[in-house]
Design an enzyme around this catalytic site. Structure first.
Site, PDB file in Angstrom:
ATOM      1  N   SER A 139      28.417   2.752  29.864  1.00  0.00           N
ATOM      2  CA  SER A 139      28.115   2.670  28.437  1.00  0.00           C
ATOM      3  C   SER A 139      26.660   2.261  28.276  1.00  0.00           C
ATOM      4  CB  SER A 139      29.015   1.636  27.750  1.00  0.00           C
ATOM      5  OG  SER A 139      28.573   1.369  26.435  1.00  0.00           O
ATOM      6  N   TYR A 152      32.442  -6.826  27.376  1.00  0.00           N
ATOM      7  CA  TYR A 152      32.229  -5.380  27.498  1.00  0.00           C
ATOM      8  C   TYR A 152      30.891  -5.079  28.160  1.00  0.00           C
ATOM      9  CZ  TYR A 152      32.264  -0.442  26.222  1.00  0.00           C
ATOM     10  OH  TYR A 152      32.246   0.928  26.270  1.00  0.00           O
TER      11      TYR A 152
END
Length: 257
Positions: A139, A152
């Site tokens: 990501s 995350y």
């Protein structure tokens, strides 16, 4: 025989879109998720028969579960040409909250250990065959830590570093390691975000661009490229400027929210 792709987290979002894109290009599918009924319904709705797709139930948070799914795929369908470790979660955390430490542990178990466990059954047979592509879904959140996104961001930074390490280990074997870093994609993981999402892609748009990168074995790519430019600019900012820029930014929802 048609080439074979193994995808985790295939019941929705990016995983499902990737399955559709690769099927359209002539791949057989090995699809893995906890919610197998959803995958089976999706495949039936597209007219994808058992000969072209098989579904394996597995929990990526449990190492033995996902390893068993990989081995079952090899026994039933053969060694895949492509493996995509896509399954992941994204939940906000607050380190002051004891319960959120458990969320952090779960995030790392799924996004990092689960990714390595997904690859594990296929490394040796791919190396023996002399070909294959192992794809880790990172990501742009891996580039810099964002307030409220500690779990995350840490997990996706770990994906990037792990895949880079594995790429070095497999250099010269014929097995390629591909790291893809999506920007914002309109999936259940992002639909509750409380901040702007520039260059938002549909899952199908992401899958189409990812397909090309995976087919050629690109080592690292940010999708879309505009988010790659933004990520590089963010990385280049001095800490003081970066911290000021993200102060007050909306935070990822925590589990109880």
């Amino acid at each position: 025989m048609k080439p074979l792709i193994f995808i985790t987290g295939a019941s929705s979002g990016i995983g499902q879109a990737l399955a559709a894109r690769f099927h359209e290009s002539g791949y057989r599918l090995a699809l893995t998720a906890r919610r197998t009924a959803e995958i089976e319904s999706w495949a039936a709705g597209r007219g994808i028969g058992v000969g072209d797709a098989q579904v394996y139930g597995a929990d990526v948070a449990q190492v033995d579960s996902i390893v068993a799914a990989g081995r079952a795929c090899i026994e039933s369908q053969g060694v895949p040409d492509v493996v995509i470790a896509n399954a992941g979660i994204s939940v906000g955390i607050d380190t002051e909250d004891r319960g959120d430490l458990d969320v952090l542990a779960e995030t790392l178990a799924i996004n990092n250990v689960g990714l390595a466990a997904t690859f594990h059954p296929f490394v040796a047979p791919m190396r023996l065959r002399g070909s294959g592509r192992l794809v880790g879904i990172g990501s742009v959140a891996a580039i810099r830590g964002l307030p409220g996104h500690g779990a995350y961001c840490a997990s996706k930074a770990g994906v990037v570093a792990y895949c880079e390490s594995l790429r070095g280990e497999l250099r010269g074997s014929g097995v390629k390691v591909v790291t893809l870093c999506p920007g914002y994609v309109d999936t259940p993981l992002t639909q509750g975000n409380r901040y702007g999402m520039p260059f938002l892609l549909t899952p199908a748009e992401f899958a189409d661009r990812a397909f090309g990168a995976i087919e050629v074995g690109t080592s690292y790519r940010v999708i879309p490229w505009q988010m790659g430019v933004i990520a590089k600019l963010m990385r280049a900012l001095p800490n003081a400027l970066f911290d000021r820029a993200v102060q007050g930014r909306g935070r990822k929802k925590r589990r109880h929210e």
